[in-house]
Design an enzyme around this catalytic site. Structure first.
Site, mmCIF file in Angstrom:
data_model
loop_
_atom_site.group_PDB
_atom_site.id
_atom_site.type_symbol
_atom_site.label_atom_id
_atom_site.label_comp_id
_atom_site.label_asym_id
_atom_site.label_seq_id
_atom_site.Cartn_x
_atom_site.Cartn_y
_atom_site.Cartn_z
ATOM 1 N N GLU A 78 0.710 -1.245 -0.073
ATOM 2 C CA GLU A 78 0.072 -0.068 0.031
ATOM 3 C C GLU A 78 1.037 1.162 0.043
ATOM 4 O OE1 GLU A 78 -3.193 -0.054 -0.664
ATOM 5 O OE2 GLU A 78 -3.554 -2.264 0.054
ATOM 6 N N ARG A 88 -17.925 -0.732 5.862
ATOM 7 C CA ARG A 88 -19.079 -1.195 5.281
ATOM 8 C C ARG A 88 -19.644 -2.310 5.960
ATOM 9 N NH1 ARG A 88 -19.374 -5.890 2.306
ATOM 10 N NH2 ARG A 88 -17.312 -6.345 2.516
ATOM 11 N N CYS A 141 -8.006 -1.982 8.095
ATOM 12 C CA CYS A 141 -6.315 -1.947 7.405
ATOM 13 C C CYS A 141 -5.900 -0.468 7.080
ATOM 14 C CB CYS A 141 -6.450 -2.866 6.040
ATOM 15 S SG CYS A 141 -6.558 -4.456 6.822
ATOM 16 N N HIS A 165 -1.262 -5.909 1.568
ATOM 17 C CA HIS A 165 -2.427 -6.975 1.736
ATOM 18 C C HIS A 165 -2.227 -8.033 0.929
ATOM 19 C CE1 HIS A 165 -5.455 -3.416 2.509
ATOM 20 N NE2 HIS A 165 -6.008 -4.495 3.154
HETATM 21 N N1 PCA Z 1 -8.362 -7.002 6.184
HETATM 22 C C1 PCA Z 1 -9.371 -6.032 6.595
HETATM 23 C C2 PCA Z 1 -9.121 -5.661 8.019
HETATM 24 C C3 PCA Z 1 -8.699 -6.812 8.599
HETATM 25 C C4 PCA Z 1 -7.832 -7.586 7.411
HETATM 26 O O1 PCA Z 1 -7.097 -8.324 7.332
HETATM 27 C C5 PCA Z 1 -8.946 -4.526 5.640
HETATM 28 O O2 PCA Z 1 -8.633 -4.923 4.527
HETATM 29 O O3 PCA Z 1 -9.647 -3.511 6.168
#
Ligand code: PCA
Length: 213
Positions: A78, A88, A141, A165
């Protein structure tokens, strides 16, 4: 170099989170990097507080948070976190903030201080798909990435911070038609490559990695 790496607990309809499953399997030393692993709750605020406690205890140089991005097919590093919670779905303690600032005295957005492109390249060199993402969403996240970068600026909890991610793992997509997934071992290998790049590159390299949309 000391790295604090976090992974979330399962959330939504999932009973496993590939982020924590992968973080858990990382070795505790990767080349020159000492790796400290921490599970964090998928809960607004509490997630950031858990990281602050971990940072206080371990005094890391770098903090990388890892989360599940169901639907993405590759590891995504990111670039930016925004000062906004817009959930959401409810988090694991039934919080559902809508259009709220994370810190009223924070900047609108913070860019990661990780060497993004060096990380992507190192992961790809292992034949694992990876790319830069320009949105971490508006859920926990993004919240956590924003919190880490805010606290790096305000109270220097580390020198650098960022977020990766990861896709679903195969067992999560048995009932999800046309949904991408990545083997857990491959995710772990990808994270190891990312950590190597962080240990090696203080500044990022100048190669393409942008997108049109
Ligand atoms: N993914 C979520 C929150 C926790 C996770 O593992 C996100 O992308 O916000």
């Amino acid at each position: 170099m000391k790295l604090l790496i976090t992974g979330f607990d399962p959330f939504g309809n999932e009973n496993i989170n590939p982020a924590w499953e992968a973080v858990k399997l990382l070795p505790s030393k990767i080349e020159n990097v000492e790796v400290i692993k921490l599970q964090i709750p998928t809960v607004f605020k509490k997630s950031i507080n858990t990281i602050l406690e971990g940072a206080k205890e371990h005094k890391p140089d770098v903090i990388i948070c890892v989360g599940q991005a169901g639907g993405r097919y590759d590891l995504t590093i990111e670039r930016v976190a925004i000062n906004l919670d817009d959930a959401r779905i409810k988090d694991n303690e039934d919080n559902q903030p809508i259009d709220e600032s994370i810190y009223t005295d924070g900047q609108d957005a913070y860019f990661t201080s990780l060497p993004l492109k060096a990380i992507v390249k190192e992961i790809q060199n292992n034949n694992i798909p990876a790319s830069i993402s320009n949105t971490a969403g508006t859920y926990v996240c993004n919240h956590v990435m924003y919190g880490v970068l805010y606290h790096i600026e305000k109270d220097v909890i580390a020198k650098k911070g960022g977020f990766i991610h990861v896709p679903f793992i195969p067992q999560q997509v048995l009932d999800k038609k046309n949904m991408p997934s990545m083997d857990l071992k491959t995710i772990v290998k990808g994270l190891e490559a990312a950590i190597k790049a962080v240990g090696k590159y203080d500044n990022d390299i100048k190669i393409t990695g942008g997108t049109e949309f």
